[in-house]
Scaffold this motif. Structure first.
Motif, PDB file in Angstrom:
ATOM      1  N   ALA B 290       0.846  -1.197   0.000  1.00 24.28           N
ATOM      2  CA  ALA B 290       0.000   0.000   0.000  1.00 24.28           C
ATOM      3  C   ALA B 290       0.882   1.248   0.000  1.00 24.28           C
ATOM      4  CB  ALA B 290      -0.898  -0.016   1.241  1.00 24.28           C
ATOM      5  N   GLY B 291       0.427   2.320  -0.652  1.00 26.34           N
ATOM      6  CA  GLY B 291       1.225   3.548  -0.690  1.00 26.34           C
ATOM      7  C   GLY B 291       0.482   4.660  -1.394  1.00 26.34           C
ATOM      8  N   GLU B 292       1.117   5.792  -1.496  1.00 29.37           N
ATOM      9  CA  GLU B 292       0.519   6.976  -2.117  1.00 29.37           C
ATOM     10  C   GLU B 292       0.836   7.011  -3.609  1.00 29.37           C
ATOM     11  OE1 GLU B 292      -1.361   9.273  -0.298  1.00 29.37           O
ATOM     12  OE2 GLU B 292      -1.150   7.670   1.181  1.00 29.37           O
ATOM     13  N   GLY B 293       0.063   7.801  -4.365  1.00 34.13           N
ATOM     14  CA  GLY B 293       0.381   8.057  -5.763  1.00 34.13           C
ATOM     15  C   GLY B 293      -0.303   7.110  -6.724  1.00 34.13           C
ATOM     16  N   THR B 294      -0.016   7.295  -8.025  1.00 32.24           N
ATOM     17  CA  THR B 294      -0.588   6.435  -9.046  1.00 32.24           C
ATOM     18  C   THR B 294       0.051   5.056  -8.945  1.00 32.24           C
ATOM     19  OG1 THR B 294       1.117   6.923 -10.664  1.00 32.24           O
ATOM     20  CG2 THR B 294      -0.774   8.422 -10.620  1.00 32.24           C
ATOM     21  N   LEU B 295      -0.569   4.103  -9.648  1.00 33.64           N
ATOM     22  CA  LEU B 295      -0.052   2.740  -9.644  1.00 33.64           C
ATOM     23  C   LEU B 295       1.391   2.719 -10.151  1.00 33.64           C
ATOM     24  CD1 LEU B 295      -0.668  -0.249  -9.223  1.00 33.64           C
ATOM     25  CD2 LEU B 295      -1.500  -0.340 -11.569  1.00 33.64           C
ATOM     26  N   LYS B 296       1.652   3.470 -11.233  1.00 34.03           N
ATOM     27  CA  LYS B 296       2.994   3.474 -11.808  1.00 34.03           C
ATOM     28  C   LYS B 296       3.997   4.078 -10.820  1.00 34.03           C
ATOM     29  CE  LYS B 296       5.354   4.664 -16.100  1.00 34.03           C
ATOM     30  NZ  LYS B 296       5.153   5.063 -17.505  1.00 34.03           N
ATOM     31  N   GLU B 297       3.580   5.106 -10.123  1.00 37.01           N
ATOM     32  CA  GLU B 297       4.470   5.708  -9.122  1.00 37.01           C
ATOM     33  C   GLU B 297       4.775   4.731  -7.986  1.00 37.01           C
ATOM     34  OE1 GLU B 297       3.004  10.315  -9.926  1.00 37.01           O
ATOM     35  OE2 GLU B 297       2.256   9.220  -8.172  1.00 37.01           O
ATOM     36  N   LYS B 298       3.744   3.968  -7.579  1.00 39.76           N
ATOM     37  CA  LYS B 298       3.967   2.981  -6.519  1.00 39.76           C
ATOM     38  C   LYS B 298       4.920   1.880  -7.006  1.00 39.76           C
ATOM     39  CE  LYS B 298      -0.484   2.177  -5.335  1.00 39.76           C
ATOM     40  NZ  LYS B 298      -1.568   1.491  -4.601  1.00 39.76           N
ATOM     41  N   PHE B 299       4.739   1.490  -8.275  1.00 40.96           N
ATOM     42  CA  PHE B 299       5.583   0.453  -8.858  1.00 40.96           C
ATOM     43  C   PHE B 299       7.037   0.934  -8.929  1.00 40.96           C
ATOM     44  CE2 PHE B 299       5.844  -2.701 -12.701  1.00 40.96           C
ATOM     45  CZ  PHE B 299       6.608  -3.559 -11.923  1.00 40.96           C
ATOM     46  N   LYS B 300       7.192   2.191  -9.336  1.00 41.29           N
ATOM     47  CA  LYS B 300       8.520   2.795  -9.448  1.00 41.29           C
ATOM     48  C   LYS B 300       9.226   2.809  -8.088  1.00 41.29           C
ATOM     49  CE  LYS B 300      10.666   7.104 -11.005  1.00 41.29           C
ATOM     50  NZ  LYS B 300      10.455   8.390 -11.654  1.00 41.29           N
ATOM     51  N   LYS B 301       8.471   3.187  -7.072  1.00 41.90           N
ATOM     52  CA  LYS B 301       9.020   3.227  -5.715  1.00 41.90           C
ATOM     53  C   LYS B 301       9.412   1.816  -5.262  1.00 41.90           C
ATOM     54  CE  LYS B 301       7.933   4.546  -1.008  1.00 41.90           C
ATOM     55  NZ  LYS B 301       6.832   4.563  -0.048  1.00 41.90           N
ATOM     56  N   PHE B 302       8.559   0.847  -5.590  1.00 44.81           N
ATOM     57  CA  PHE B 302       8.804  -0.555  -5.226  1.00 44.81           C
ATOM     58  C   PHE B 302      10.080  -1.073  -5.891  1.00 44.81           C
ATOM     59  CE2 PHE B 302       8.218  -5.075  -6.337  1.00 44.81           C
ATOM     60  CZ  PHE B 302       8.060  -5.628  -5.070  1.00 44.81           C
ATOM     61  N   ALA B 303      10.262  -0.745  -7.174  1.00 45.20           N
ATOM     62  CA  ALA B 303      11.432  -1.235  -7.923  1.00 45.20           C
ATOM     63  C   ALA B 303      12.721  -0.572  -7.441  1.00 45.20           C
ATOM     64  CB  ALA B 303      11.231  -0.997  -9.423  1.00 45.20           C
ATOM     65  N   GLY B 304      12.600   0.611  -6.872  1.00 43.92           N
ATOM     66  CA  GLY B 304      13.773   1.296  -6.312  1.00 43.92           C
ATOM     67  C   GLY B 304      14.830   1.560  -7.368  1.00 43.92           C
ATOM     68  N   SER B 305      16.074   1.214  -7.051  1.00 46.40           N
ATOM     69  CA  SER B 305      17.190   1.549  -7.945  1.00 46.40           C
ATOM     70  C   SER B 305      17.153   0.734  -9.233  1.00 46.40           C
ATOM     71  CB  SER B 305      18.518   1.334  -7.224  1.00 46.40           C
ATOM     72  OG  SER B 305      18.655  -0.035  -6.894  1.00 46.40           O
ATOM     73  N   GLU B 306      16.316  -0.307  -9.293  1.00 48.50           N
ATOM     74  CA  GLU B 306      16.221  -1.107 -10.523  1.00 48.50           C
ATOM     75  C   GLU B 306      15.297  -0.459 -11.559  1.00 48.50           C
ATOM     76  OE1 GLU B 306      16.975  -5.703  -9.324  1.00 48.50           O
ATOM     77  OE2 GLU B 306      15.123  -4.839  -8.579  1.00 48.50           O
ATOM     78  N   TRP B 307      14.631   0.634 -11.165  1.00 45.45           N
ATOM     79  CA  TRP B 307      13.746   1.325 -12.108  1.00 45.45           C
ATOM     80  C   TRP B 307      14.567   2.303 -12.935  1.00 45.45           C
ATOM     81  CZ3 TRP B 307       8.567   0.379 -12.858  1.00 45.45           C
ATOM     82  CH2 TRP B 307       7.903   1.250 -13.721  1.00 45.45           C
ATOM     83  N   ASP B 308      14.655   2.052 -14.222  1.00 38.05           N
ATOM     84  CA  ASP B 308      15.311   2.997 -15.134  1.00 38.05           C
ATOM     85  C   ASP B 308      14.482   3.057 -16.415  1.00 38.05           C
ATOM     86  OD1 ASP B 308      15.845   0.624 -16.439  1.00 38.05           O
ATOM     87  OD2 ASP B 308      17.979   0.643 -15.995  1.00 38.05           O
ATOM     88  N   THR B 309      14.967   3.804 -17.397  1.00 39.58           N
ATOM     89  CA  THR B 309      14.188   3.977 -18.628  1.00 39.58           C
ATOM     90  C   THR B 309      13.826   2.634 -19.245  1.00 39.58           C
ATOM     91  OG1 THR B 309      15.618   5.862 -18.949  1.00 39.58           O
ATOM     92  CG2 THR B 309      14.110   5.344 -20.745  1.00 39.58           C
ATOM     93  N   GLN B 310      14.787   1.703 -19.220  1.00 43.38           N
ATOM     94  CA  GLN B 310      14.530   0.398 -19.837  1.00 43.38           C
ATOM     95  C   GLN B 310      13.430  -0.374 -19.081  1.00 43.38           C
ATOM     96  OE1 GLN B 310      17.851  -2.315 -19.865  1.00 43.38           O
ATOM     97  NE2 GLN B 310      16.972  -3.603 -21.474  1.00 43.38           N
ATOM     98  N   THR B 311      13.548  -0.408 -17.752  1.00 40.54           N
ATOM     99  CA  THR B 311      12.521  -1.098 -16.956  1.00 40.54           C
ATOM    100  C   THR B 311      11.158  -0.469 -17.218  1.00 40.54           C
ATOM    101  OG1 THR B 311      14.207  -1.386 -15.242  1.00 40.54           O
ATOM    102  CG2 THR B 311      11.954  -1.934 -14.621  1.00 40.54           C
TER     103      THR B 311
END
Lengths: 441, 441
Positions: B290-311
């Protein structure tokens, strides 16, 4: 005369057998205790004239069916996966059956035939599941009777070690099947949170935890049980937005256990051959990513922000860096870890265990504005390593409910669990005589 | 006349069947292709007079045994778990058997009886396992013949999509069993690194990766295969300090896939009921904390440093935020993910797949000072979605080795894999005629 067969005479059957023996003469019951180890069955009967011990191998089909045929009600204290054949025999022969285990798909499939034959298949009638259902339903029925709606229901239970016997930094000793403790939570947990379905996979189960406080007993870690959602219907919680059932451990336990999950030491699907040529130290090293420094330094780096004084003390306690030999010839990482923990987390002769349970409710009432809150908590301390709190709280509800059924306090057939008033009301009342009492707040 | 039975006429059998039909007249072979779907078997024979198609259900024991009895050599292209009954029948009736699958415990158990009856049980004779064994052993035997010692051996293989057909950001399309791709790596990987045994559990498999470069084809992610250590003995690598076998994916794939592992979307042990009432968007939301923001924002936060343009591009490509409906009625998270990927990662009619393999050796030679390095690489591009590189590189080595055995180029019995010179030498030579050629460096 009514003939009761108890299959399995392990630690968890102690209080159950005692209770049924005590009530046998006045009810004209004959009790047979069956176990692979006949001596164990004899010990549990301590010469009581109402009881007979027999040697019994569940896989011997002919003998199993013959013994079941000779009895009127069969209580299975076997591991849950072994109830299937007993249940099928019971329904075939028109015998009642009772267990403390979760209703399996096999069990469910027998419901209709059992109802048709007027056979009771009582399940989930121990502690968790069991006392949790009974005590939660009492409150749920009361709230709903007043026209209230339950919005949030959380229920937690843990089999722990009593504060006076808590002499290890994990705050945990085995009062229950060690294998189940090591493999706990594998798969995906599902629950409801603010109206949304939430899933937690095993790799995050011990880090996405809650903190629960039980007055007089302090704070606990709580991790989610496998399936909470199916109980929305079972409990009749039409309007519930949050519904979680979980397991309690002493605070800090989950942070430590999460290291084993991350390391891979709880995997039960792979086999390490020639394990007895390794030490726990080399095993830890093999699971840690390659790096610089001592083993402990590498472990600390691996644990990252989860490494604190408590985690350090917990790992030190397990003698992970001392070159301790692995004795298992081969086994899964989980089996190898279990062998170490069985030594380190053993209940000593005078140790006492403890069970803690807490329900938390949020609900509305037509008679009052706003959201009402209620918590209901239970703590039971065991007597010794034989008469554990676990054995009492698992065995007594099952024994009492069997007695209430045989003495016709309720009449039900098919697959049942203790969520109906006619089952839970006399049960909770009698449990209070045994000091198993919930404190509502 | 020799009668060959091929069980299973799926995509992976295409090149195998073609090759055997081509060589049938000169060797006086009769080929029977057996499949549950007789039409599929007929299609693969395209009217060749050496071949007969039959309808065949492996679970029909009587028919299975009758058909096996009528043939001299049986090739099973079934999934690995289904070889057992065929293998037992073959040994009982004294028939030879060949598969491209790993040697199972069941298969191993038949070794002695097979040797006694002079029956060949050829296994691991496809691509990986198969061509990898053959091509690695050629180099290992050469080095050891010169008195050299191999210190480090790494071997990688991947079934990928050809650069010219690579139009999705994952750089991946299914040229092989999708279920195996989704479940790949569950359990614990074991390998040797600088003289130490190393274990990687599933939860770290896609983050503890290596980068491999294959000249002309770029860089790849490599994750460790389940068991590399058992091949130390199989390959006779007495002094090896590092021994890893792994799987290749396009660079960046593992970072993306790791999100599914962390989310819990690759779990195959739990069932999500009423899945078709959910969307992939709500499923993702349920697996995210659970968290704040849009689904994509939550996903981005979850992925942490593994989230980049390619991901981000990879996840966008899968339409995870658009409310796309789940069509499966119920299934494990892994099955639900697979259904989405089968749509997104489908080989289109004119798409070409690619297989890439690389062996890396470090070794000493008595004739030269210091440590020698050698790499041996293979890349094969498929023709179309039927004549895939995968089907060629799995089917041809099996077909060729069967031919070499039937034409008495080697005489062996019992459980065999292509690590012996008499098997791999003629095989590697003939594979070169089909442009399956390793480049050594």
């Amino acid at each position: 005369m009514t003939k009761i067969l108890i299959i399995g005479a392990g630690r968890s059957a102690t209080s159950l057998i005692d209770y049924l023996l005590k009530h046998a003469p006045s009810n004209d019951w004959k009790i047979t205790v069956a176990d692979v180890d006949k001596r164990l069955a004899e010990e549990k009967l301590h010469g009581d004239s109402s009881g007979t011990a027999i040697s019994f191998d569940i896989t011997n089909e002919e003998k199993r069916r013959q013994v079941i045929l000779e009895h009127d009600l069969i209580i299975s204290m076997l591991p849950a996966t072994m109830h299937g054949s007993v249940a099928r025999d019971c329904v075939e022969f028109g015998k009642h059956m009772a267990t403390a285990s979760y209703v399996s798909a096999d069990m469910k499939a027998l419901d209709e035939e059992a109802k048709h034959k007027n056979v009771l298949l009582l399940n989930e009638c121990g502690l968790d599941p069991g006392i949790d259902h009974a005590s939660a339903m009492k409150i749920i029925d009361e709230i709903q009777k007043e026209g209230g709606e339950i919005i949030c229901f959380k229920s937690f239970c843990g089999g722990l070690v009593a504060p006076e016997s808590n002499d290890n930094p994990w705050g945990y000793k085995f009062s229950w099947n060690p294998r189940n403790v090591v493999l706990a939570g594998q798969g995906t947990a599902q629950y409801l949170e603010n109206g949304e379905i939430k899933f937690i996979p095993y790799n995050r189960l011990f880090s996405q935890i809650e903190t629960i406080e039980v007055e007089g007993y302090g704070k606990f870690d709580a991790y989610a049980n496998r399936d909470s959602i199916s109980y929305v219907d079972v409990y009749g919680l039409r309007s519930v937005k949050t519904m979680v059932r979980g397991t309690l451990r002493q605070q800090g336990y989950c942070k430590g256990w999460n290291q084993f999950v991350k390391l891979g030491l709880t995997d039960d699907t792979s086999k390490i051959t020639h394990a007895n040529e390794l030490t726990y130290t080399s095993l830890l090293n093999s699971f840690l990513p390659a790096g610089e420094g001592t083993l402990k330094e590498k472990f600390k780096k691996f644990a990252g922000s989860e490494w604190d004084t408590q985690t350090e003390t917990m790992m030190d306690y397990l003698e992970l860096y001392s070159g301790k030999k692995i004795t298992l010839k081969e086994g899964s990482p989980a089996q190898i870890l279990q062998a170490l923990l069985e030594e380190k987390w053993k209940l000593k002769e005078n140790d006492k265990d403890m069970i803690v349970m807490q329900h938390q409710f949020e609900y509305t009432l037509p008679s009052k504005p706003g959201i009402q809150k209620l918590s209901s908590s239970l703590a039971v301390i065991g007597k010794d390593q034989n008469y554990t709190a676990m054995a009492q709280t698992v065995g007594l509800p099952l024994a009492m409910t069997v007695k209430n059924f045989l003495t016709k306090k309720f009449k039900l057939s098919g697959v049942q669990i203790p969520v109906k008033k006619e089952i839970y009301e006399p049960l909770l009342k009698e449990l209070e005589e045994y000091k198993i009492i919930f404190i509502e707040k």
